[in-house]
Design a protein around this motif. Structure first.
Motif, short mmCIF file in Angstrom:
data_model
loop_
_atom_site.label_atom_id
_atom_site.label_comp_id
_atom_site.label_asym_id
_atom_site.label_seq_id
_atom_site.Cartn_x
_atom_site.Cartn_y
_atom_site.Cartn_z
N ASN A 149 0.83 -1.21 0.00
CA ASN A 149 0.00 0.00 0.00
C ASN A 149 0.86 1.26 0.00
OD1 ASN A 149 -2.42 1.41 -0.12
ND2 ASN A 149 -2.61 1.54 2.11
N LEU A 150 1.89 1.25 -0.84
CA LEU A 150 2.72 2.44 -1.02
C LEU A 150 1.84 3.56 -1.57
CD1 LEU A 150 5.78 3.52 -1.23
CD2 LEU A 150 5.52 3.00 -3.66
N SER A 151 1.80 4.70 -0.86
CA SER A 151 0.90 5.79 -1.25
C SER A 151 1.57 7.13 -1.02
CB SER A 151 -0.40 5.72 -0.43
OG SER A 151 -1.06 4.48 -0.61
N PHE A 152 1.29 8.08 -1.92
CA PHE A 152 1.82 9.44 -1.77
C PHE A 152 1.10 10.35 -2.75
CE2 PHE A 152 4.27 7.55 -5.17
CZ PHE A 152 4.43 8.57 -6.09
N ALA A 155 -1.45 5.25 -5.17
CA ALA A 155 -1.89 4.43 -4.04
C ALA A 155 -1.78 2.95 -4.37
CB ALA A 155 -3.34 4.77 -3.67
N SER A 156 -1.72 2.14 -3.30
CA SER A 156 -1.83 0.68 -3.37
C SER A 156 -0.67 -0.01 -4.06
CB SER A 156 -3.15 0.28 -4.06
OG SER A 156 -4.25 0.84 -3.38
N GLY A 157 0.47 0.65 -4.17
CA GLY A 157 1.63 0.01 -4.78
C GLY A 157 2.36 -0.91 -3.81
N GLN A 158 3.18 -1.79 -4.35
CA GLN A 158 3.99 -2.69 -3.52
C GLN A 158 5.45 -2.59 -3.95
OE1 GLN A 158 2.70 -6.74 -2.31
NE2 GLN A 158 4.48 -7.48 -3.45
N VAL A 159 6.32 -2.35 -2.95
CA VAL A 159 7.76 -2.33 -3.20
C VAL A 159 8.32 -3.69 -2.80
CG1 VAL A 159 9.91 -1.07 -2.84
CG2 VAL A 159 7.72 0.10 -2.51
N PRO A 160 8.95 -4.42 -3.71
CA PRO A 160 9.41 -5.77 -3.38
C PRO A 160 10.47 -5.77 -2.28
CG PRO A 160 10.23 -5.08 -5.53
CD PRO A 160 9.26 -4.05 -5.10
N ALA A 161 10.63 -6.94 -1.66
CA ALA A 161 11.62 -7.11 -0.60
C ALA A 161 13.02 -7.17 -1.18
CB ALA A 161 11.33 -8.38 0.18
N GLN A 162 14.02 -6.89 -0.33
CA GLN A 162 15.40 -7.08 -0.75
C GLN A 162 15.69 -8.58 -0.88
OE1 GLN A 162 18.73 -7.88 1.45
NE2 GLN A 162 18.17 -6.67 3.26
N VAL A 163 16.59 -8.91 -1.79
CA VAL A 163 16.99 -10.30 -2.01
C VAL A 163 18.51 -10.35 -2.02
CG1 VAL A 163 16.93 -12.28 -3.57
CG2 VAL A 163 14.91 -10.81 -3.34
N SER A 164 19.07 -11.15 -1.12
CA SER A 164 20.53 -11.35 -1.05
C SER A 164 21.27 -10.02 -0.95
CB SER A 164 21.02 -12.13 -2.28
OG SER A 164 20.40 -13.39 -2.35
N GLY A 165 20.74 -9.13 -0.14
CA GLY A 165 21.40 -7.84 0.08
C GLY A 165 21.12 -6.80 -0.97
N THR A 215 8.69 11.85 5.10
CA THR A 215 7.62 11.20 5.89
C THR A 215 6.24 11.33 5.25
OG1 THR A 215 7.04 13.06 7.35
CG2 THR A 215 8.94 11.70 7.99
N THR A 216 6.16 11.72 3.97
CA THR A 216 4.84 11.85 3.33
C THR A 216 4.47 10.64 2.48
OG1 THR A 216 5.75 13.04 1.44
CG2 THR A 216 5.00 14.36 3.30
N VAL A 217 5.42 9.73 2.26
CA VAL A 217 5.11 8.46 1.60
C VAL A 217 4.76 7.46 2.69
CG1 VAL A 217 5.97 6.64 0.07
CG2 VAL A 217 6.74 9.01 -0.25
N THR A 218 3.66 6.74 2.53
CA THR A 218 3.21 5.82 3.58
C THR A 218 3.11 4.39 3.06
OG1 THR A 218 0.88 6.24 3.06
CG2 THR A 218 1.92 7.66 4.72
N THR A 219 3.17 3.44 4.01
CA THR A 219 2.99 2.02 3.71
C THR A 219 2.18 1.38 4.83
OG1 THR A 219 5.02 1.37 4.87
CG2 THR A 219 5.22 1.90 2.52
N THR A 220 1.62 0.22 4.54
CA THR A 220 0.86 -0.50 5.56
C THR A 220 1.72 -0.84 6.76
OG1 THR A 220 -0.65 -1.44 3.92
CG2 THR A 220 -0.45 -2.62 6.00
N GLN A 221 3.00 -1.11 6.53
CA GLN A 221 3.91 -1.51 7.61
C GLN A 221 4.29 -0.34 8.51
OE1 GLN A 221 4.20 -2.41 4.39
NE2 GLN A 221 3.54 -4.52 4.69
N GLY A 222 3.86 0.86 8.17
CA GLY A 222 4.18 2.03 8.99
C GLY A 222 5.49 2.69 8.63
#
Length: 423
Positions: free
Chosen positions: A198-201, A238-248, A276-283
């Motif tokens: 939920n990347l939003s800005f 709104a509602s975007g997803q940033v993928p996780a890091q992989v192997s650093g 601090t104006t970009v938000t995510t579900t994870q806080g």
């Protein structure tokens, strides 16, 4: 006021007569640091312990320091990272410097006279879900021992963990001419081991001469993301997803759109998404501003024309007209969609067999008498017998586009061929 100097860490201040004050410096010192001291969540930081041996005998001879030991108990929620990247120049034995451990110990170390040694290893957070961030960890080593019972003051070092979310903004063409178009791209990075959802800005600005283009061509690689255009100077994502890091390697996704600067107002446009104006579900949010700068420049093309031969033996003979259009390429600008129509003197005509050529002009369309007149050029619907041109040309920065065409005179006398400015 007398000063005593020596090589054994001794000094005296304010000596008068038989009175004085004598200070004794530490013969062994310990330093500790984190690098970086400010780290994004999910990335490691390197601990460095440095032990310096300044011991000397009563005769002033440097002495070694043996059976050195020190313990580094990491603060709560820090552990040795994977990989630990351990290095040790203090000799002896290192225990605990493996992934997941929370205490690293040196025993049996040795340091030559007048020397320093270092212990390095990587640390990382254990629980990476706790908010808010930033979070600061305070760490002090303990249990410093050696066979000479030399004391040392044990230092404290701080490590601050900030949000795993960060962003950078860039413009595909960082410099454009008035009414040109540049594509803006915001790249979001995630250093955490889990995706940010939920990347939003909202991206908005007030500069009057800069706008989203009529068709901003919104695009994203942030899975699930949606755009809402609020007005010509604002859109929401709104509602975007940033993928996780992989192997650093941080997870990355992008948001892109087109903007334009008209010919009025300021030459520089800085587009900023505030900290601090970009938000995510994870806080998690962006700890710093995300900014990019676009510049408007004047990039005037120059034109040189010549006829070969300049003198015809008789009316109706051919002469090759050469037109060189040079792009100075300020700020690396490429001249795209180059169009021009050369309306020559009525007595200078395009030769019946014109043999037109272009070089270093990209892939333009050559216009000859009878072809449709390009939009924006005054005159009849089609080019006359004294007109030619090109459309859709491209001239690289610092490049010269060369056009040749055969022409002739239909009456005797001298004639001048001019391409007006801004045409």
């Amino acid at each position: 006021n007398n000063t005593i100097t020596n090589d054994q860490c001794l000094d005296s201040n304010g000596v008068t007569g038989t009175e004085g004050r004598l200070s004794v410096g530490s013969r062994v010192t310990v330093n500790k640091s984190f690098s970086p001291v400010l780290v994004s969540r999910g990335l490691p930081s390197t601990v460095t312990l440095t032990i310096t041996n300044n011991r000397r005998s009563t005769g002033g001879i440097p002495e070694p320091l043996n059976n050195v030991g020190i313990t580094d108990n990491l603060p709560s929620n820090l552990q040795v990272a994977n990989p630990p990247n351990l290095s040790n120049t203090c000799n002896g034995t290192i225990t605990g410097a493996t992934f997941g451990n929370t205490s690293v110990v040196l025993s049996g170390g040795s340091i030559p006279p007048s020397s320093s040694c270092t212990i390095k290893f990587n640390v990382i957070e254990i629980d990476r879900t706790t908010t808010p961030l930033p979070r600061t960890y305070v760490n002090t080593p303990s249990n410093f021992v050696n066979d000479a019972s030399e004391p040392a003051t044990l230092p404290t070092a701080d490590l601050t963990v900030v949000s795993p979310l960060s962003g950078v903004k860039s413009f595909q063409s960082p410099a454009i001419t008035a009414n040109g178009i540049s594509r803006a791209t915001i790249e979001f990075r995630n250093t955490d081991l889990t995706p940010l959802t939920n990347l939003s800005f909202t991206d908005s600005w007030t500069q009057t001469n800069t706008n989203l283009t009529a068709s901003p061509n919104f695009q994203t690689t942030c899975t699930g993301g949606t755009f809402t255009q609020n007005n010509s100077k604002s859109f929401s994502f709104a509602s975007g997803q940033v993928p996780a890091q992989v192997s650093g390697v941080p997870g990355i996704c992008t948001v892109s759109f087109d903007v334009t600067i008209d010919g009025d107002g300021a030459n520089t446009f800085t587009n900023t998404i505030g900290a601090t104006t970009v938000t995510t579900t994870q806080g998690f949010t962006n700890p710093n501003n995300i900014s990019g700068t676009l510049t408007r420049v004047t990039n005037n093309l120059s034109v040189i024309k010549s006829f070969t031969p300049q003198t015809l033996n008789s009316v109706g003979d051919p002469s090759v007209l050469k037109v060189d259009i040079t792009n100075p390429g300020l700020s690396g600008l490429v001249a795209n969609n180059v169009n021009f129509v050369d309306t020559m003197d009525p007595d200078i005509l395009v030769f019946p067999v014109p043999n037109p050529t272009t070089a270093n002009c990209g892939s333009p369309t050559i216009l000859l008498p009878g072809d449709p007149r390009p939009s924006g050029y005054a005159g009849a619907a089609t080019l006359g017998p004294n007109e030619f041109g090109i459309t859709g040309g491209t001239i690289n920065a610092g490049g010269t586009c060369t056009i040749t065409i055969r022409t002739t005179l239909n009456t005797a006398g001298n004639r001048t061929n001019t391409i007006p400015a801004n045409s």
